[in-house]
Design a protein around this motif. Structure first.
Motif, PDB file in Angstrom:
ATOM      1  N   HIS A  78       0.800  -1.225   0.000  1.00  0.00           N
ATOM      2  CA  HIS A  78       0.000   0.000   0.000  1.00  0.00           C
ATOM      3  C   HIS A  78       0.834   1.277   0.000  1.00  0.00           C
ATOM      4  O   HIS A  78       0.392   2.298  -0.489  1.00  0.00           O
ATOM      5  N   SER A  79       1.993   1.252   0.586  1.00  0.00           N
ATOM      6  CA  SER A  79       2.909   2.395   0.675  1.00  0.00           C
ATOM      7  C   SER A  79       2.178   3.675   1.098  1.00  0.00           C
ATOM      8  O   SER A  79       2.306   4.717   0.472  1.00  0.00           O
ATOM      9  N   SER A  80       1.359   3.577   2.131  1.00  0.00           N
ATOM     10  CA  SER A  80       0.596   4.710   2.635  1.00  0.00           C
ATOM     11  C   SER A  80       1.230   5.208   3.924  1.00  0.00           C
ATOM     12  O   SER A  80       1.526   4.417   4.814  1.00  0.00           O
ATOM     13  N   GLN A  81       1.448   6.514   4.030  1.00  0.00           N
ATOM     14  CA  GLN A  81       2.028   7.110   5.222  1.00  0.00           C
ATOM     15  C   GLN A  81       1.195   8.320   5.628  1.00  0.00           C
ATOM     16  O   GLN A  81       0.635   8.997   4.775  1.00  0.00           O
ATOM     17  N   ARG A  82       1.150   8.576   6.926  1.00  0.00           N
ATOM     18  CA  ARG A  82       0.414   9.740   7.394  1.00  0.00           C
ATOM     19  C   ARG A  82       1.058  10.257   8.671  1.00  0.00           C
ATOM     20  O   ARG A  82       1.343   9.487   9.587  1.00  0.00           O
ATOM     21  N   THR A  83       1.259  11.555   8.750  1.00  0.00           N
ATOM     22  CA  THR A  83       1.793  12.189   9.953  1.00  0.00           C
ATOM     23  C   THR A  83       0.760  13.185  10.438  1.00  0.00           C
ATOM     24  O   THR A  83       0.269  14.005   9.663  1.00  0.00           O
ATOM     25  N   ARG A  84       0.437  13.101  11.728  1.00  0.00           N
ATOM     26  CA  ARG A  84      -0.524  14.033  12.329  1.00  0.00           C
ATOM     27  C   ARG A  84       0.107  14.670  13.543  1.00  0.00           C
ATOM     28  O   ARG A  84       0.832  14.026  14.293  1.00  0.00           O
ATOM     29  N   GLY A  85      -0.251  15.917  13.793  1.00  0.00           N
ATOM     30  CA  GLY A  85       0.212  16.605  14.994  1.00  0.00           C
ATOM     31  C   GLY A  85      -0.974  17.150  15.760  1.00  0.00           C
ATOM     32  O   GLY A  85      -2.024  17.449  15.187  1.00  0.00           O
ATOM     33  N   HIS A  86      -0.813  17.261  17.090  1.00  0.00           N
ATOM     34  CA  HIS A  86      -1.895  17.780  17.934  1.00  0.00           C
ATOM     35  C   HIS A  86      -1.295  18.564  19.092  1.00  0.00           C
ATOM     36  O   HIS A  86      -0.333  18.127  19.709  1.00  0.00           O
TER      37      HIS A  86
END
Length: 148
Positions: A78-86
């Motif tokens: 899938h090669s899916s990446q996600r970065t989230r900040g809070h």
């Protein structure tokens, strides 16, 4: 004297002069607020709360906590990446008084959490739907049945 208070789903052990970071409250800098949900004052234990006890504090500032970064990566094809900040919003307080009795007599504003957009949407009453108009064609067969 110390007290254990409840605010924002957490419990804090405080005494006069302490500086405290709690979940965001609906108060501006410089205002005095009063916590009425006191679980323990000195050696007095509440069941579940101590009646008439309160902790008064002065709001120093509205601040944000350090950024928390989460990184999610799906493996294989899938090669899916996600970065989230809070950054959580907090209120910085200085505890001024711990009172065992007389919480109701003080004229200090109660410490109330700040409302989010989701709370405001949920608090609005739903619009009442108008009853559907009856179809004239549906009423005629009922009238014909009474004539027969």
């Amino acid at each position: 004297m110390f007290a254990v208070l409840k605010s924002g789903g957490k419990q804090y052990k405080v005494q006069a002069g302490d500086v405290l970071r709690v979940e965001k409250l609906n108060a501006a800098a410089g205002e005095k607020v009063q916590f009425n949900e006191i679980l323990m004052v000195g050696s007095t234990l509440g069941a579940p709360l101590v009646e008439g006890a309160c902790v008064q504090a002065e709001v120093i500032d509205q601040i944000k906590a350090d950024k928390v970064v989460t990184y999610v990566k799906r493996r294989r094809k899938h090669s899916s990446q996600r970065t989230r900040g809070h950054r959580q919003q907090l209120t910085l307080l200085r505890v001024t008084d711990v009172l065992e009795k007389g919480a109701g007599k003080s004229n200090v504003k109660a410490a109330v959490g700040a409302r989010t957009k989701d709370d405001v949407v949920a608090a609005k009453p739903a619009k009442a739907k108008k009853p559907a108009k009856k179809d004239a064609a549906a009423e005629k067969p009922a009238a014909d049945a009474t004539e027969a």
